[in-house]
Motif scaffolding. Structure first.
Motif, PDB file in Angstrom:
ATOM      1  N   ASN A  62       0.820  -1.211   0.000  1.00  0.00           N
ATOM      2  CA  ASN A  62       0.000   0.000   0.000  1.00  0.00           C
ATOM      3  C   ASN A  62       0.850   1.256   0.000  1.00  0.00           C
ATOM      4  OD1 ASN A  62      -2.562  -1.352   0.115  1.00  0.00           O
ATOM      5  ND2 ASN A  62      -2.083  -1.868   2.238  1.00  0.00           N
ATOM      6  N   SER A  63       2.147   1.106  -0.254  1.00  0.00           N
ATOM      7  CA  SER A  63       3.058   2.240  -0.381  1.00  0.00           C
ATOM      8  C   SER A  63       4.051   1.907  -1.476  1.00  0.00           C
ATOM      9  CB  SER A  63       3.795   2.495   0.948  1.00  0.00           C
ATOM     10  OG  SER A  63       4.798   1.517   1.154  1.00  0.00           O
ATOM     11  N   SER A  64       4.984   2.803  -1.707  1.00  0.00           N
ATOM     12  CA  SER A  64       6.016   2.530  -2.714  1.00  0.00           C
ATOM     13  C   SER A  64       7.240   1.842  -2.117  1.00  0.00           C
ATOM     14  CB  SER A  64       6.446   3.842  -3.388  1.00  0.00           C
ATOM     15  OG  SER A  64       7.034   4.729  -2.438  1.00  0.00           O
ATOM     16  N   ASN A  65       7.197   1.519  -0.830  1.00  0.00           N
ATOM     17  CA  ASN A  65       8.338   0.857  -0.187  1.00  0.00           C
ATOM     18  C   ASN A  65       8.548  -0.547  -0.730  1.00  0.00           C
ATOM     19  OD1 ASN A  65       9.056   2.963   1.613  1.00  0.00           O
ATOM     20  ND2 ASN A  65       7.383   2.404   2.984  1.00  0.00           N
ATOM     21  N   ILE A  66       9.816  -0.954  -0.728  1.00  0.00           N
ATOM     22  CA  ILE A  66      10.229  -2.245  -1.272  1.00  0.00           C
ATOM     23  C   ILE A  66      11.085  -2.964  -0.231  1.00  0.00           C
ATOM     24  CG2 ILE A  66      11.583  -3.394  -3.077  1.00  0.00           C
ATOM     25  CD1 ILE A  66      11.081  -0.743  -4.749  1.00  0.00           C
ATOM     26  N   ALA A 132      21.209  -4.581  -8.349  1.00  0.00           N
ATOM     27  CA  ALA A 132      21.024  -3.181  -8.751  1.00  0.00           C
ATOM     28  C   ALA A 132      20.061  -3.086  -9.925  1.00  0.00           C
ATOM     29  CB  ALA A 132      22.371  -2.552  -9.101  1.00  0.00           C
ATOM     30  N   GLN A 133      20.253  -3.961 -10.920  1.00  0.00           N
ATOM     31  CA  GLN A 133      19.352  -3.942 -12.068  1.00  0.00           C
ATOM     32  C   GLN A 133      17.933  -4.298 -11.643  1.00  0.00           C
ATOM     33  OE1 GLN A 133      20.495  -6.451 -15.401  1.00  0.00           O
ATOM     34  NE2 GLN A 133      18.587  -6.017 -16.496  1.00  0.00           N
ATOM     35  N   PHE A 134      17.808  -5.259 -10.729  1.00  0.00           N
ATOM     36  CA  PHE A 134      16.481  -5.668 -10.261  1.00  0.00           C
ATOM     37  C   PHE A 134      15.774  -4.514  -9.553  1.00  0.00           C
ATOM     38  CE2 PHE A 134      13.683  -7.404  -6.980  1.00  0.00           C
ATOM     39  CZ  PHE A 134      12.828  -8.172  -7.760  1.00  0.00           C
ATOM     40  N   ILE A 135      16.486  -3.811  -8.680  1.00  0.00           N
ATOM     41  CA  ILE A 135      15.880  -2.681  -7.969  1.00  0.00           C
ATOM     42  C   ILE A 135      15.419  -1.615  -8.946  1.00  0.00           C
ATOM     43  CG2 ILE A 135      16.387  -0.766  -6.392  1.00  0.00           C
ATOM     44  CD1 ILE A 135      18.269  -2.732  -4.886  1.00  0.00           C
ATOM     45  N   GLN A 136      16.255  -1.299  -9.901  1.00  0.00           N
ATOM     46  CA  GLN A 136      15.888  -0.292 -10.891  1.00  0.00           C
ATOM     47  C   GLN A 136      14.668  -0.723 -11.697  1.00  0.00           C
ATOM     48  OE1 GLN A 136      19.791  -0.130 -12.706  1.00  0.00           O
ATOM     49  NE2 GLN A 136      20.224   1.877 -11.806  1.00  0.00           N
ATOM     50  N   HIS A 137      14.572  -2.009 -11.971  1.00  0.00           N
ATOM     51  CA  HIS A 137      13.413  -2.530 -12.691  1.00  0.00           C
ATOM     52  C   HIS A 137      12.137  -2.366 -11.869  1.00  0.00           C
ATOM     53  CE1 HIS A 137      10.794  -5.162 -14.961  1.00  0.00           C
ATOM     54  NE2 HIS A 137      10.694  -5.995 -13.933  1.00  0.00           N
ATOM     55  N   VAL A 138      12.197  -2.758 -10.583  1.00  0.00           N
ATOM     56  CA  VAL A 138      11.004  -2.661  -9.732  1.00  0.00           C
ATOM     57  C   VAL A 138      10.592  -1.206  -9.544  1.00  0.00           C
ATOM     58  CG1 VAL A 138      10.119  -3.097  -7.403  1.00  0.00           C
ATOM     59  CG2 VAL A 138      11.475  -4.848  -8.575  1.00  0.00           C
ATOM     60  N   GLN A 139      11.556  -0.311  -9.514  1.00  0.00           N
ATOM     61  CA  GLN A 139      11.252   1.113  -9.329  1.00  0.00           C
ATOM     62  C   GLN A 139      10.793   1.805 -10.616  1.00  0.00           C
ATOM     63  OE1 GLN A 139      15.079   2.324  -7.768  1.00  0.00           O
ATOM     64  NE2 GLN A 139      14.292   2.466  -5.675  1.00  0.00           N
ATOM     65  N   ASN A 145       2.799  -1.275 -13.252  1.00  0.00           N
ATOM     66  CA  ASN A 145       2.232   0.053 -13.515  1.00  0.00           C
ATOM     67  C   ASN A 145       2.870   1.161 -12.673  1.00  0.00           C
ATOM     68  OD1 ASN A 145       0.278  -0.915 -15.421  1.00  0.00           O
ATOM     69  ND2 ASN A 145      -0.905  -1.702 -13.680  1.00  0.00           N
ATOM     70  N   GLY A 146       4.166   1.010 -12.415  1.00  0.00           N
ATOM     71  CA  GLY A 146       4.887   2.047 -11.673  1.00  0.00           C
ATOM     72  C   GLY A 146       4.536   2.123 -10.207  1.00  0.00           C
ATOM     73  N   ARG A 147       4.051   1.024  -9.669  1.00  0.00           N
ATOM     74  CA  ARG A 147       3.599   0.985  -8.275  1.00  0.00           C
ATOM     75  C   ARG A 147       4.685   1.383  -7.284  1.00  0.00           C
ATOM     76  NH1 ARG A 147       0.366  -4.370  -6.281  1.00  0.00           N
ATOM     77  NH2 ARG A 147      -0.599  -3.515  -4.392  1.00  0.00           N
ATOM     78  N   TYR A 148       5.941   1.034  -7.612  1.00  0.00           N
ATOM     79  CA  TYR A 148       7.054   1.296  -6.682  1.00  0.00           C
ATOM     80  C   TYR A 148       8.003   2.345  -7.242  1.00  0.00           C
ATOM     81  CZ  TYR A 148       5.245  -3.079  -4.869  1.00  0.00           C
ATOM     82  OH  TYR A 148       4.415  -4.057  -4.369  1.00  0.00           O
TER      83      TYR A 148
END
Length: 495
Positions: A62-66, A132-139, A145-148
């Motif tokens: 329910n937030s952009s936190n990962i 690093a690539q994974f984090i950038q992908h999730v963000q 839909n850009g949730r994070y």
């Protein structure tokens, strides 16, 4: 002579299985995903890619936190995204929860096989690049839909994955807001006799002095028996070796003690649950079983899962198993992790210390031979030593802890000598050493702790990770929903 009594291999150094997962506390089914990752994270001209597996649980998102539970030298499974401390942290942060699989392990296979040339991209630098690539992908806008988008990131890892969590914050501070390392070794070291010293202290403290003495007496007798031709076969029968023991072969005898005895104690101590060590020691010292300490030791050893169906003492058989380059071979994971130790870390648990009951030392040359035979035409000692030095130079060993990293280890964790302790802590990089517990215990759920101090440490970690991820903004508002967590949050700020 060095080959009479040998010790633990790299297998138990950093366990080649996923840490035992907690019981799930959710009915939410994690989703399996795949990221197209760069094969070489440091060469833009290399356009080769592979598929990196991950698991995703959006139950609390329910937030952009990962929150990312970092995978190590094992195949990932759903347990760590349906329960455990990372799961509880995701709940507190209302975050998306992910579990990443390390390149080359599990189903994440960058190459067709694991031949020596294929392993050139297996190292921690590339694995951190994958994260690093994974984090950038999730963000990015392309994920969910850009949730994070631009969300803050918390990493949680144990053992080698805990090391990675620390090093990720050091190498990519712009991507990682906070990290928790449970039992993560940070100092690479070729010779690691301290491992068995901690095992001995755990046997003494949770078992008895008589337990340590009985093991030493048994080992002395076994040494004598192996020097007597007529007694060699008896040793093989007592310890249920897969083939006849070859007392004339130093490598075979080393392999017998490696797989048969010292590794079994490492498994007992490194992943001990309450009562495990005491139960083992009660059998090892029970004279009603036998008046002979060798027979008592053999009876306990042969009852353990790790020695079933028999103890493989033939070095040539082990080499054949570990030179199989198929990802699906039974020893594929150990082959992969051994490669990393041979070129990056060392961590060979020799018996060069006199403060352990396993007597004669295993020299580094034994492990050097293992590396040379597993990876022909690659390994030499200079490669190992330069790799160890490079690891410590790149990641600072224990000389510098990056800020916003919380480190924790157990006082009876055999890996604790390579992990941070109180002398390495800073106000922005706290370190907790919990007496009496072993490896990777802090990442397990709250209300599932061996000691009150471990339970208190888990709550303190949760509150501090929450504060780091939120800059303590609205902390009281969030925690007021849970009075217990609020108490621990306030407590952690003043202690």
């Amino acid at each position: 002579m060095w080959w009479i009594i040998c010790t633990l291999p790299v297998v138990l150094a950093l366990r080649d299985i996923e840490p035992p997962a907690p019981s799930p506390v959710t009915r939410n089914t994690p989703v399996e995903g795949w990221l197209t990752a760069r094969l070489n994270q440091f060469d833009a001209s290399n356009t080769e890619t592979f598929q990196m597996r991950y698991l995703y649980n959006d139950e609390f998102a329910n937030s952009s936190n990962i929150v990312i539970f970092v995978g190590g030298e094992w195949a990932i499974s759903s347990g760590w995204v349906t329960g455990g401390l990372a799961y509880e942290l995701a709940d507190m942060l209302q975050a998306g929860l992910f579990y990443t699989e390390h390149r080359y392990y599990g189903q994440t296979r960058p190459t067709n096989e694991t031949s020596v040339p294929d392993l050139r991209y297996l190292n921690v630098d590339q694995a951190l690049g994958d994260l690093a690539q994974f984090i950038q992908h999730v963000q990015s806008d392309s994920f969910d839909n850009g949730r994070y988008r631009k969300g803050r990131v918390a990493l949680v890892g144990c053992s080698y994955a805990g090391s990675m969590a620390t090093w990720m914050r050091l190498a990519h501070p712009h991507l990682v807001t906070a990290a928790l390392s449970d039992s993560g070794p940070l100092h690479a070291q070729e010779d690691f006799p301290e491992y068995l010293e901690v095992i001995t202290e755990a046997l003494r403290a949770q078992g008895s002095e008589a337990c340590v003495s009985s093991i030493e007496a048994a080992m002395r007798s076994v040494t004598d028996m192996l020097n007597t031709t007529t007694e060699v076969d008896r040793v093989g029968r007592l310890f249920n070796t897969c083939g006849a023991l070859q007392a004339s072969s130093p490598l075979d005898l080393a392999t017998f003690f490696w797989f048969g005895i010292t590794e079994t104690f490492a498994s007992l101590v490194q992943y001990a649950k309450p009562g495990d060590i005491a139960t083992a020691c009660s059998r090892i010292t029970n004279s009603s079983i036998s008046s002979d300490p060798v027979e008592r030791l053999a009876a306990w050893i042969t009852s353990q899962p790790s020695t079933q169906p028999c103890i493989e003492s033939r070095y040539s058989t082990q080499v054949a198993a570990h030179t199989n380059t198929s990802y699906d071979s039974p020893q594929a994971t150990m082959r992969l992790w051994t490669y990393q130790t041979c070129v990056e870390y060392g961590w060979y648990q020799t018996t060069t210390s006199s403060r352990q009951p396993f007597l004669s030392a295993v020299p580094l040359e034994y492990f050097h031979q293992m590396c040379a035979d597993f990876f022909p035409n690659l390994f030499d000692t200079e490669l190992l030593r330069s790799g160890v030095a490079r690891t410590n130079n790149m990641f600072a060993g224990l000389s510098h802890l990056p800020d916003h990293v919380i480190s924790v280890s157990g006082g009876h964790d055999p890996w604790s000598p390579m992990a941070p302790n109180a002398t390495h802590a800073t106000p922005l990089a706290p370190v907790y050493v919990v007496p009496g517990v072993s490896h990777c215990r802090a990442i397990r759920p709250t209300n599932n702790s061996e000691t009150e101090e471990l339970e208190a440490t888990k709550h303190k970690i949760l509150s501090q990770m929450y504060a780091l991820m939120t800059d303590a903004r609205a902390a009281a508002h969030h925690l007021v929903l849970s009075p217990v967590l609020l108490v621990w949050f306030v407590f952690s700020l003043v202690v």
